[in-house]
Design a protein around this motif. Structure first.
Motif, mmCIF file in Angstrom:
data_model
loop_
_atom_site.group_PDB
_atom_site.id
_atom_site.type_symbol
_atom_site.label_atom_id
_atom_site.label_comp_id
_atom_site.label_asym_id
_atom_site.label_seq_id
_atom_site.Cartn_x
_atom_site.Cartn_y
_atom_site.Cartn_z
ATOM 1 N N UNK A 26 0.821 -1.206 0.000
ATOM 2 C CA UNK A 26 0.000 0.000 0.000
ATOM 3 C C UNK A 26 0.857 1.258 0.000
ATOM 4 N N UNK A 27 1.890 1.272 0.798
ATOM 5 C CA UNK A 27 2.738 2.460 0.923
ATOM 6 C C UNK A 27 3.924 2.428 -0.030
ATOM 7 N N UNK A 28 4.462 1.241 -0.278
ATOM 8 C CA UNK A 28 5.663 1.104 -1.102
ATOM 9 C C UNK A 28 6.900 1.200 -0.236
ATOM 10 N N UNK A 29 7.955 0.561 -0.683
ATOM 11 C CA UNK A 29 9.216 0.609 0.031
ATOM 12 C C UNK A 29 10.340 0.654 -1.000
ATOM 13 N N UNK A 86 12.312 -1.376 -5.705
ATOM 14 C CA UNK A 86 11.053 -0.774 -5.286
ATOM 15 C C UNK A 86 10.033 -1.892 -5.150
ATOM 16 N N UNK A 87 9.412 -1.982 -4.001
ATOM 17 C CA UNK A 87 8.350 -2.955 -3.771
ATOM 18 C C UNK A 87 7.085 -2.168 -3.495
ATOM 19 N N UNK A 133 -1.067 -0.526 -8.421
ATOM 20 C CA UNK A 133 -1.793 0.739 -8.286
ATOM 21 C C UNK A 133 -0.900 1.839 -7.722
ATOM 22 N N UNK A 134 -0.135 1.510 -6.696
ATOM 23 C CA UNK A 134 0.765 2.494 -6.078
ATOM 24 C C UNK A 134 1.863 2.895 -7.061
ATOM 25 N N UNK A 176 1.692 2.891 -10.359
ATOM 26 C CA UNK A 176 1.082 3.764 -11.369
ATOM 27 C C UNK A 176 0.840 5.158 -10.805
ATOM 28 N N UNK A 177 0.440 5.219 -9.556
ATOM 29 C CA UNK A 177 0.217 6.507 -8.888
ATOM 30 C C UNK A 177 1.521 7.317 -8.814
ATOM 31 N N UNK A 178 2.650 6.615 -8.658
ATOM 32 C CA UNK A 178 3.951 7.281 -8.588
ATOM 33 C C UNK A 178 4.539 7.551 -9.966
ATOM 34 N N UNK A 179 3.852 7.112 -11.030
ATOM 35 C CA UNK A 179 4.340 7.356 -12.389
ATOM 36 C C UNK A 179 5.287 6.280 -12.896
ATOM 37 N N UNK A 180 5.296 5.133 -12.265
ATOM 38 C CA UNK A 180 6.162 4.033 -12.690
ATOM 39 C C UNK A 180 5.299 3.036 -13.463
#
Length: 99
Positions: free
Chosen positions: A24-27, A50-51, A55-56, A58-62
């Motif tokens: 959910x948050x990413x690491x 990056x884990x 959805x997360x 895509x939200x960050x532009x990756x």
């Protein structure tokens, strides 16, 4: 010793909860390895991990997996279509020279 009881944490977190939070948050895990002798770089390795959930990310532009032909059928079709157009234009130029 016979009276010892096992003590449990009242707020135990299981693996699924941890994984859900991470996705959910990413690491991000980053590290650099550099080997040099007498100020001459012999080896330089940059490691980035990056884990996150899709959805997360895509939200960050990756979205690199969407353009990778090994991971996306749309990317593979786009690559083949581009290659096909290139080959057709080359063929037209060759045929024009022959005439």
């Amino acid at each position: 010793m016979a009276n010892q009881k096992m003590i449990h944490a009242t707020e135990a977190t299981n693996l699924a909860d941890i994984l859900e939070r991470v996705l959910d948050k990413g690491i991000v895990i980053a590290g650099d390895i550099k080997i040099s002798i007498a100020d001459v770089d012999l080896l330089n390795i940059k490691i980035r991990l990056l884990v996150a959930s899709v959805d997360k990310a895509l939200e960050m532009g990756i979205n690199w997996w969407q353009q990778d032909p090994y991971l996306s059928s749309n990317a593979k079709e786009a690559r083949l279509e581009k290659e096909n157009k290139t080959l057709k234009s080359r063929l037209e130029r060759v045929e024009a020279k022959i005439r």
